[in-house]
Design a protein around this motif. Structure first.
Motif, PDB file in Angstrom:
ATOM      1  N   GLU A 144     -14.521   1.152  -1.342  1.00 51.06           N
ATOM      2  CA  GLU A 144     -13.224   1.372  -1.567  1.00 51.06           C
ATOM      3  C   GLU A 144     -12.602  -0.058  -2.107  1.00 51.06           C
ATOM      4  O   GLU A 144     -12.012  -0.113  -3.112  1.00 51.06           O
ATOM      5  N   CYS A 145     -13.154  -0.956  -1.167  1.00 50.73           N
ATOM      6  CA  CYS A 145     -12.644  -2.395  -1.497  1.00 50.73           C
ATOM      7  C   CYS A 145     -13.129  -2.907  -2.667  1.00 50.73           C
ATOM      8  O   CYS A 145     -12.281  -3.440  -3.770  1.00 50.73           O
ATOM      9  N   GLU A 188       0.816  -1.136   0.312  1.00 49.28           N
ATOM     10  CA  GLU A 188      -0.075   0.018   0.047  1.00 49.28           C
ATOM     11  C   GLU A 188       0.760   1.113  -0.021  1.00 49.28           C
ATOM     12  O   GLU A 188       0.504   2.275   0.582  1.00 49.28           O
ATOM     13  N   PHE A 224     -10.085   8.147  -0.415  1.00 52.96           N
ATOM     14  CA  PHE A 224     -10.507   7.452  -1.636  1.00 52.96           C
ATOM     15  C   PHE A 224     -11.736   8.199  -2.141  1.00 52.96           C
ATOM     16  O   PHE A 224     -12.529   8.740  -1.451  1.00 52.96           O
ATOM     17  N   ARG A 247     -11.067  -0.879  -5.716  1.00 57.88           N
ATOM     18  CA  ARG A 247      -9.599  -1.332  -5.717  1.00 57.88           C
ATOM     19  C   ARG A 247      -9.606  -2.713  -6.518  1.00 57.88           C
ATOM     20  O   ARG A 247      -8.725  -3.200  -7.164  1.00 57.88           O
ATOM     21  N   SER A 296      -7.858  -3.917  -9.938  1.00 59.22           N
ATOM     22  CA  SER A 296      -6.583  -5.034  -9.981  1.00 59.22           C
ATOM     23  C   SER A 296      -7.202  -6.323 -10.794  1.00 59.22           C
ATOM     24  O   SER A 296      -5.935  -6.875 -10.670  1.00 59.22           O
ATOM     25  N   ILE A 328      -4.301   2.377  -9.058  1.00 60.95           N
ATOM     26  CA  ILE A 328      -4.944   2.880  -8.094  1.00 60.95           C
ATOM     27  C   ILE A 328      -4.613   4.112  -7.433  1.00 60.95           C
ATOM     28  O   ILE A 328      -5.494   5.135  -7.060  1.00 60.95           O
ATOM     29  N   GLU A 340      -9.959  -3.544   4.051  1.00 61.54           N
ATOM     30  CA  GLU A 340     -10.121  -2.191   3.471  1.00 61.54           C
ATOM     31  C   GLU A 340     -11.224  -1.265   4.481  1.00 61.54           C
ATOM     32  O   GLU A 340     -12.010  -1.969   5.118  1.00 61.54           O
TER      33      GLU A 340
END
Length: 309
Positions: free
Chosen positions: A121-122, A24, A162, A125, A129, A141, A116
């Protein structure tokens, strides 16, 4: 303003935080022995730093004063994010009896999943990915957050929160493709954000559902396949028994661990994982870390060999 959260007796903050610092880098900054990042509360975005204090608790520092309700919300978010109340003792008791997996456990006692802080956001992201290596996914990201997130000044730098679903729902597809996201992913991200704003997809309401019910609901939306839903179950909802059997990283880890000539198929992973329940998420997470560390070891070994020539 500082708050504290107790950690479970088996918790190794040092081991847990290392993976966060490695993967991260775009959103987490280590400054003055704390790991800082932007977190969004219901009312606003703030900058938060975490460390383990001398009493062995998780210390949380906010860049600004918080109301009582904001303090309570932040504690709830950080308890969930850092899996601070997850007792891994039953998991360890089960895995230490396994003839193969026990070797993976030995160097990872106290290593917890970091989730997360927010379901939206999870989800986003994870979509970014999809089918990318971790490095390039992290780059995309970071671009996404820097371009559309709210900027907060603290510690002589700007932290970007975010982006909200509302902010992303108002974008055009080309706003994302200019960041090097594919047209398809741009459509997924913006269309899902619009579905959330319009109330067609309520991620929070799914909290009370079973893993299977959440999976069924999520994959009914374009852009969310089984792997994406599994990642959201693990890193968003915090479910402990998720098995992403088709995941390439998990399959590579098992090939390496078992010394196989070929990578196991999804069906073979499910067969190997029959006795992982009810901790398949943690077995998977430990195996991902095992693969990462083995790659590092191999790189170091190759470097030493080259230097000796």
């Amino acid at each position: 303003m500082k708050l504290t959260i107790p950690l479970s007796k088996d918790y190794s903050f040092e081991k847990t935080i290392e993976r966060v610092k490695e993967f991260e880098k775009a959103t987490e900054y280590e400054i003055d022995a704390k790991l800082w990042r932007a977190i969004r509360l219901s009312s606003r975005a703030i900058v938060v730093g975490v460390c383990r204090d001398q009493a062995g608790q998780l210390e949380i520092e906010s860049h600004d004063d918080l109301s009582q309700s904001e303090q309570a919300e932040l504690k709830e978010i950080m308890t969930h994010r850092w899996s601070s109340q997850v007792d891994l003792t039953p998991f360890y008791e089960q895995v230490t009896q396994h003839p193969i997996l026990s070797s993976v456990l030995s160097d990872r006692m106290g290593f917890h999943i970091v989730r997360e802080p927010d379901l939206y956001e999870c989800l986003i992201r994870t979509i970014i990915s999809q089918q990318l290596n971790l490095s390039f996914a992290g780059t995309l990201i970071n671009r996404f957050i820097e371009e559309f997130g709210e900027k907060i000044p603290h510690l002589d730098r700007w932290f970007s929160s975010f982006p909200t679903a509302r902010r992303v729902a108002d974008l055009h597809y080309e706003d994302l493709t200019t960041l090097q996201l594919t047209q398809r992913k741009a459509e997924y991200i913006i269309d899902l954000s619009r579905a959330i704003i319009e109330g067609k997809l309520d991620l929070s309401s799914l909290q009370q559902e079973t893993d299977e019910e959440i999976m069924k609901r999520l994959i009914s939306f374009r852009g969310i396949g089984r792997w994406t839903a599994e990642c959201l179950l693990m890193f968003g909802y915090g479910r402990s028994n998720v098995l992403p059997a088709a995941d390439i990283g998990l399959r590579n880890a098992l090939q390496l661990l078992y010394g196989s000539d070929t990578r196991p198929s999804e069906a073979e992973v499910r067969e190997l994982a029959k006795d992982w329940s009810p901790y398949a998420s943690y077995v998977t997470f430990y195996l991902w870390d095992y693969l990462t560390q083995q790659k590092k070891t191999n790189k170091t070994t190759k470097k030493v060999i080259m230097n000796d020539r």
